[in-house]
Design an enzyme around this catalytic site. Sequence first.
Site, PDB file in Angstrom:
ATOM      1  N   SER A   9       0.776  -0.817  -0.054  1.00 11.83           N
ATOM      2  CA  SER A   9       0.214   0.238  -0.145  1.00 11.83           C
ATOM      3  C   SER A   9       1.060   1.423  -0.535  1.00 11.83           C
ATOM      4  O   SER A   9       1.630   1.221   1.359  1.00 11.83           O
ATOM      5  CB  SER A   9      -1.101  -0.033   1.338  1.00 11.83           C
ATOM      6  OG  SER A   9      -1.780   1.483   1.527  1.00 11.83           O
ATOM      7  N   HIS A  34      -0.176  -0.804  -4.625  1.00 12.11           N
ATOM      8  CA  HIS A  34      -2.367  -0.461  -4.067  1.00 12.11           C
ATOM      9  C   HIS A  34      -1.881   0.747  -4.004  1.00 12.11           C
ATOM     10  O   HIS A  34      -1.254   1.165  -2.911  1.00 12.11           O
ATOM     11  CB  HIS A  34      -2.186  -0.948  -3.070  1.00 12.11           C
ATOM     12  CG  HIS A  34      -3.040  -1.013  -2.575  1.00 12.11           C
ATOM     13  ND1 HIS A  34      -4.645  -2.107  -3.492  1.00 12.11           N
ATOM     14  CD2 HIS A  34      -4.164  -0.363  -1.771  1.00 12.11           C
ATOM     15  CE1 HIS A  34      -6.132  -1.747  -2.280  1.00 12.11           C
ATOM     16  NE2 HIS A  34      -5.217  -0.615  -1.707  1.00 12.11           N
ATOM     17  N   ASP A  36      -4.408   4.280  -2.901  1.00  9.59           N
ATOM     18  CA  ASP A  36      -5.651   4.560  -2.437  1.00  9.59           C
ATOM     19  C   ASP A  36      -6.122   6.054  -2.591  1.00  9.59           C
ATOM     20  O   ASP A  36      -5.040   6.503  -1.881  1.00  9.59           O
ATOM     21  CB  ASP A  36      -5.354   4.504  -0.862  1.00  9.59           C
ATOM     22  CG  ASP A  36      -5.185   2.911  -0.448  1.00  9.59           C
ATOM     23  OD1 ASP A  36      -6.513   2.413  -1.198  1.00  9.59           O
ATOM     24  OD2 ASP A  36      -4.360   2.651   0.537  1.00  9.59           O
ATOM     25  N   MET A  38      -8.257   8.532  -2.080  1.00 12.54           N
ATOM     26  CA  MET A  38      -9.736  10.045  -1.335  1.00 12.54           C
ATOM     27  C   MET A  38      -9.698   9.995  -1.680  1.00 12.54           C
ATOM     28  O   MET A  38      -9.224  11.729  -1.851  1.00 12.54           O
ATOM     29  CB  MET A  38      -8.915   8.867   0.388  1.00 12.54           C
ATOM     30  CG  MET A  38      -8.752   7.493   0.313  1.00 12.54           C
ATOM     31  SD  MET A  38      -7.691   7.462   2.122  1.00 12.54           S
ATOM     32  CE  MET A  38      -5.903   7.406   2.198  1.00 12.54           C
ATOM     33  N   HIS A  67      -7.199   1.558  -4.913  1.00 14.70           N
ATOM     34  CA  HIS A  67      -8.383   1.986  -4.787  1.00 14.70           C
ATOM     35  C   HIS A  67      -9.091   2.866  -4.694  1.00 14.70           C
ATOM     36  O   HIS A  67      -8.827   3.471  -4.517  1.00 14.70           O
ATOM     37  CB  HIS A  67      -8.060   0.696  -3.333  1.00 14.70           C
ATOM     38  CG  HIS A  67      -8.960   0.718  -2.626  1.00 14.70           C
ATOM     39  ND1 HIS A  67      -8.933   0.116  -1.480  1.00 14.70           N
ATOM     40  CD2 HIS A  67     -10.904   1.266  -2.839  1.00 14.70           C
ATOM     41  CE1 HIS A  67      -9.996   0.556  -0.599  1.00 14.70           C
ATOM     42  NE2 HIS A  67     -11.055   1.039  -1.004  1.00 14.70           N
ATOM     43  N   MET A  69     -11.556   5.569  -3.200  1.00 17.33           N
ATOM     44  CA  MET A  69     -12.830   5.042  -2.261  1.00 17.33           C
ATOM     45  C   MET A  69     -13.160   6.636  -2.575  1.00 17.33           C
ATOM     46  O   MET A  69     -12.902   7.951  -1.839  1.00 17.33           O
ATOM     47  CB  MET A  69     -11.966   5.664  -0.575  1.00 17.33           C
ATOM     48  CG  MET A  69     -11.290   3.757  -0.835  1.00 17.33           C
ATOM     49  SD  MET A  69      -9.850   3.752   0.843  1.00 17.33           S
ATOM     50  CE  MET A  69      -8.634   3.649   0.431  1.00 17.33           C
ATOM     51  N   MET A 138     -12.468  -5.551   2.009  1.00 20.56           N
ATOM     52  CA  MET A 138     -12.108  -4.645   3.219  1.00 20.56           C
ATOM     53  C   MET A 138     -12.182  -5.266   4.581  1.00 20.56           C
ATOM     54  O   MET A 138     -13.507  -5.488   5.282  1.00 20.56           O
ATOM     55  CB  MET A 138     -12.920  -3.164   3.004  1.00 20.56           C
ATOM     56  CG  MET A 138     -12.810  -2.782   2.031  1.00 20.56           C
ATOM     57  SD  MET A 138     -11.194  -2.413   1.566  1.00 20.56           S
ATOM     58  CE  MET A 138     -10.208  -2.032   3.193  1.00 20.56           C
ATOM     59  N   GLY A 143      -9.845   4.399   4.890  1.00 19.25           N
ATOM     60  CA  GLY A 143      -9.791   5.679   5.024  1.00 19.25           C
ATOM     61  C   GLY A 143      -8.301   5.769   5.541  1.00 19.25           C
ATOM     62  O   GLY A 143      -7.731   7.080   4.966  1.00 19.25           O
ATOM     63  N   PHE A 144      -8.212   4.883   6.245  1.00 16.21           N
ATOM     64  CA  PHE A 144      -6.931   5.509   7.119  1.00 16.21           C
ATOM     65  C   PHE A 144      -5.858   3.599   7.155  1.00 16.21           C
ATOM     66  O   PHE A 144      -7.098   3.098   7.815  1.00 16.21           O
ATOM     67  CB  PHE A 144      -6.643   5.824   8.830  1.00 16.21           C
ATOM     68  CG  PHE A 144      -7.590   6.778   8.235  1.00 16.21           C
ATOM     69  CD1 PHE A 144      -6.892   8.404   8.399  1.00 16.21           C
ATOM     70  CD2 PHE A 144      -8.824   7.015   8.759  1.00 16.21           C
ATOM     71  CE1 PHE A 144      -7.161   9.045   8.302  1.00 16.21           C
ATOM     72  CE2 PHE A 144      -9.371   7.952   8.529  1.00 16.21           C
ATOM     73  CZ  PHE A 144      -8.964   9.853   8.696  1.00 16.21           C
ATOM     74  N   GLY A 146      -3.329   1.308   9.210  1.00 14.19           N
ATOM     75  CA  GLY A 146      -3.433   0.890  10.665  1.00 14.19           C
ATOM     76  C   GLY A 146      -4.096   1.002  11.776  1.00 14.19           C
ATOM     77  O   GLY A 146      -3.771   1.020  13.004  1.00 14.19           O
ATOM     78  N   ASP A 174      -7.662  -6.223   2.212  1.00 14.18           N
ATOM     79  CA  ASP A 174      -7.449  -5.080   2.174  1.00 14.18           C
ATOM     80  C   ASP A 174      -7.799  -4.286   3.860  1.00 14.18           C
ATOM     81  O   ASP A 174      -9.234  -4.380   4.020  1.00 14.18           O
ATOM     82  CB  ASP A 174      -7.387  -4.099   1.244  1.00 14.18           C
ATOM     83  CG  ASP A 174      -7.143  -2.778   1.609  1.00 14.18           C
ATOM     84  OD1 ASP A 174      -5.756  -2.248   2.553  1.00 14.18           O
ATOM     85  OD2 ASP A 174      -7.308  -1.656   0.841  1.00 14.18           O
ATOM     86  N   GLY A 175      -6.423  -4.191   4.938  1.00 13.77           N
ATOM     87  CA  GLY A 175      -6.425  -3.439   6.023  1.00 13.77           C
ATOM     88  C   GLY A 175      -6.192  -4.209   7.194  1.00 13.77           C
ATOM     89  O   GLY A 175      -6.536  -5.850   7.292  1.00 13.77           O
ATOM     90  N   GLY A 196      -0.167  -2.417   4.258  1.00 15.32           N
ATOM     91  CA  GLY A 196       1.048  -1.584   4.436  1.00 15.32           C
ATOM     92  C   GLY A 196       1.718  -1.120   5.745  1.00 15.32           C
ATOM     93  O   GLY A 196       2.870  -1.079   5.821  1.00 15.32           O
TER      94      GLY A 196
HETATM   95  C1  DX5 Z   1      -7.304   1.541   4.343  1.00 13.68           C
HETATM   96  C2  DX5 Z   1      -6.729   1.567   2.539  1.00 13.68           C
HETATM   97  C3  DX5 Z   1      -5.462   0.549   2.862  1.00 13.68           C
HETATM   98  C4  DX5 Z   1      -4.439   1.155   3.576  1.00 13.68           C
HETATM   99  C5  DX5 Z   1      -3.711  -0.760   4.630  1.00 13.68           C
HETATM  100  O1  DX5 Z   1      -8.121   2.479   4.023  1.00 13.68           O
HETATM  101  O2  DX5 Z   1      -7.822   1.214   2.195  1.00 13.68           O
HETATM  102  O3  DX5 Z   1      -5.275   0.329   1.753  1.00 13.68           O
HETATM  103  O4  DX5 Z   1      -3.390   1.768   3.577  1.00 13.68           O
HETATM  104  O5  DX5 Z   1      -2.912  -0.111   5.164  1.00 13.68           O
HETATM  105  P1  DX5 Z   1      -2.757  -0.747   6.830  1.00 13.68           P
HETATM  106  O6  DX5 Z   1      -2.352  -2.719   5.774  1.00 13.68           O
HETATM  107  O7  DX5 Z   1      -2.435  -0.164   7.313  1.00 13.68           O
HETATM  108  O8  DX5 Z   1      -4.752  -1.516   7.367  1.00 13.68           O
HETATM  109 ZN    ZN Z   2      -6.307  -0.187  -0.144  1.00 13.76          ZN
END
Ligand code: DX5
Ligand code: ZN
Length: 216
Positions: A9, A34, A36, A38, A67, A69, A138, A143-144, A146, A174-175, A196
């Site tokens: 990510s 990947h 993201d 947003m 991805h 969002m 998911m 959105g974030f 960690g 993912d997550g 990520g």
């Molecule tokens: C969250 C993202 C993920 C995120 C993954 O909204 O879609 O791609 O960056 O990060 P970790 O692995 O830390 O959950």
């Molecule tokens: Zn993602």
Amino acid sequence: MSIPKIHPSILCADHGNIENEIKRLVNAGADYLHMDVMDGDFVPNFGLGAEMFAHIKKYTDIPLDVHLMIRNPAHHIRFFRELGAEIITVHPEADTHIAGTLALIRELGAIPGIALNPGTSVEMIKEVLPLCGHVLAMTVNPGFAGQEFLEFTVGKIEILGQLSKKFGYSLCVDGNINPERIRRLQPMGVTNFVIGTALFRQDPAVMIRKIKEEYA
Ligand code: DX5
Ligand code: ZN
């Protein structure tokens, strides 16, 4: 069992040192990057913009997995395809005409992906599964990076793994994914893994190589 496909990510990479980060990931055997995207509306965060895509494309031809969002993703499919997206994943919760959007992605030569929020059921998308080349489950609220892994999503992942045999899509999670969760989810039919925080906590190349070796 096949070797897991790894999608680092880029949200979690060191953006001040992105050239080196990308080269390390590619050399270590990452399968996709990947990305993201947003909009601060569908999810309460912003990122990654066209500049980052163009920048990354200077260093590598590795396929980009985008991805989205964002609300009304259909308005922006052409834009991201032109930036080099090979998988384009959209959220049904953000799109009134998801079937049309998936068809447009395919028409433009990319792989259509559908992403499911933790609270979205398979029932909601089962009609469009024949249109999907990729399904992104998911395991956190998007959105974030960690966040905590949401255990209740695992039942849905098992169902999606079963359905992937019929429809032939790649199943991705993912997550908060890490090597231990790959071991747990791969037997359920998950083939692709976004990583990520766990990946960038240390040298990402070491973790990617270890995962690949374990299944070689
Ligand atoms: C969250 C993202 C993920 C995120 C993954 O909204 O879609 O791609 O960056 O990060 P970790 O692995 O830390 O959950
Ligand atoms: Zn993602």
